[in-house]
Write an enzyme that holds these catalytic residues in place. Structure first.
Site, PDB file in Angstrom:
ATOM      1  N   GLY A  14     -21.213  34.253  34.521  1.00 55.65           N
ATOM      2  CA  GLY A  14     -20.860  32.966  33.913  1.00 55.65           C
ATOM      3  C   GLY A  14     -21.388  31.788  34.705  1.00 55.65           C
ATOM      4  CB  ILE A  19     -16.679  25.278  36.433  1.00 55.18           C
ATOM      5  CG1 ILE A  19     -16.345  24.801  37.858  1.00 55.18           C
ATOM      6  CG2 ILE A  19     -16.330  26.762  36.257  1.00 55.18           C
ATOM      7  CD1 ILE A  19     -16.531  23.311  38.091  1.00 55.18           C
ATOM      8  N   GLY A  20     -19.500  27.023  36.212  1.00 52.73           N
ATOM      9  CA  GLY A  20     -20.347  27.999  36.878  1.00 52.73           C
ATOM     10  C   GLY A  20     -21.651  27.415  37.385  1.00 52.73           C
ATOM     11  CE  LYS A 146      -7.973  30.121  34.386  1.00 54.00           C
ATOM     12  NZ  LYS A 146      -8.252  28.853  35.117  1.00 54.00           N
ATOM     13  NE  ARG A 150      -3.043  33.669  39.663  1.00 53.02           N
ATOM     14  CZ  ARG A 150      -2.688  32.759  40.569  1.00 53.02           C
ATOM     15  NH1 ARG A 150      -1.529  32.869  41.198  1.00 53.02           N
ATOM     16  NH2 ARG A 150      -3.482  31.737  40.847  1.00 53.02           N
TER      17      ARG A 150
END
Length: 341
Positions: A14, A19-20, A146, A150
């Site tokens: 990515g 943001i990558g 997310k 986790r």
């Protein structure tokens, strides 16, 4: 894994995304000695089929800086396929920069890393809001994906070392109002308007997008200090009113300030998430409004962040002044990463 582990062959998944691209660029431009021996990008086949495309030009530019390219499809490649990619490339460290729409593919990727013979360290795509900030975090609809990852990592991953780099909101993106829902916050310099939640005095911890790349680079330089942790990192902590003052200072203009009480933002959330419906059909922009409410309510603040753990000095990070200046110059939407037009 020995305590003196250092990443050598790093793979970014990515790495051309929102943001990558900042993370990839930052790692490639890292000071010598770099925190890796080789850096590779996992991207779709055919990325170079249109040489004039922005993505092709960007990757070609990165290749000139030493980037290697590995092709594959995140959606269609299964766990065994990813394990083969990792082992064929002898990758010992994997950084996932997948966006929200593709986070659902992370479990199979991290499972592949766990079962590979090469990968020792995995950085999931946790950049952004802290999904475990407080006891209310688990109830936030924006955090479901997310938090599920986790949980998966806690229950399924035993050998692999995992590090979350939690940056809080990207300042560059926070400055842009949500289209159609400007009352949820943002700045419009062309119209000399500022949209602020509440009284504008609540502090918010931000990372600029370039600093996200700096913090990931610093994480790779500090593996032992980072293993098994959720690192909370920040460029600066300011109030919306302080941001407003910086805009007015740099533009030399007074802004019209439109403030919306937090209860009104929460009512807007109810509508956007369609919570009163028996068959909810959430508005795609509901996530952006909820995140802005979380940030306005203190969901980015800590007694102490982890900048010092990574030995990142304040003077090496972007300032509020620089963040506003960059926005006025075109913002993240105009970033070229050094590619010449």
């Amino acid at each position: 894994m020995s305590n003196d582990f250092k990443p050598t062959n790093v793979l970014i998944i990515g790495g051309t995304g929102t943001i990558g691209a900042y993370i990839t660029s930052s790692l490639l431009s890292a000071a010598t000695p770099k925190p890796y021996t080789t850096l590779s990008l996992f991207t779709r086949p055919g990325w170079d089929s249109n040489p004039s495309s922005q993505k092709a030009q960007l990757i070609k530019h990165w290749q000139s800086q030493g980037l290697n390219v590995v092709t594959g499809n995140v959606e269609s490649l299964d766990q065994a396929g990813f394990t083969k990619v990792f082992e064929d490339g002898k990758f010992d460290t994997v950084i996932s920069c997948l966006g929200r729409a593709t986070l659902k593919y992370q479990p199979k990727i991290i499972d592949a890393a766990e079962h590979s013979q090469s990968v020792q360290w995995f950085l999931p795509s946790e950049f952004g809001t802290d999904v475990a900030h407080n006891e209310k975090s688990a109830q936030e609809p924006t955090h479901v994906g997310k938090l599920a990852l986790r949980k998966h990592i806690r229950e399924k991953i035993q050998r692999l070392k995992v590090t979350y780099v939690v940056t809080g909101p990207y300042f560059d993106m926070w400055l842009y109002p949500t289209p159609g829902y400007e009352q949820a916050g943002g700045f419009v310099p062309a119209e000399k308007k500022a949209y602020i939640i509440g009284d504008g005095e609540g502090k918010v911890g931000f990372c600029t997008m370039w600093d996200v790349g700096k913090f990931v680079t610093a994480t790779l330089r500090h593996p032992a200090q980072s293993f098994g942790k959720a690192l909370k990192v920040q460029s600066f902590i300011v109030t919306p009113n302080e941001v407003l003052s910086e805009f007015q200072k740099q533009t030399g203009s007074e802004f019209e300030v439109l403030k919306t009480p937090l209860p009104e933002i929460e009512q807007l959330e109810e509508v956007l998430w369609d919570k009163k419906s028996d068959n909810p059909q959430p508005n795609p922009l509901a996530t952006l409004v909820t995140l802005r409410r979380i940030w306005a309510r203190g969901g980015t603040l800590y007694e102490k962040n982890d900048n010092e753990v990574l030995e990142v000095k304040q003077e090496d990070l972007d300032s509020l002044e620089e963040g506003v200046r960059r926005y006025l110059a075109g913002g993240y939407k105009g970033e070229t990463f050094g590619v010449k037009a």
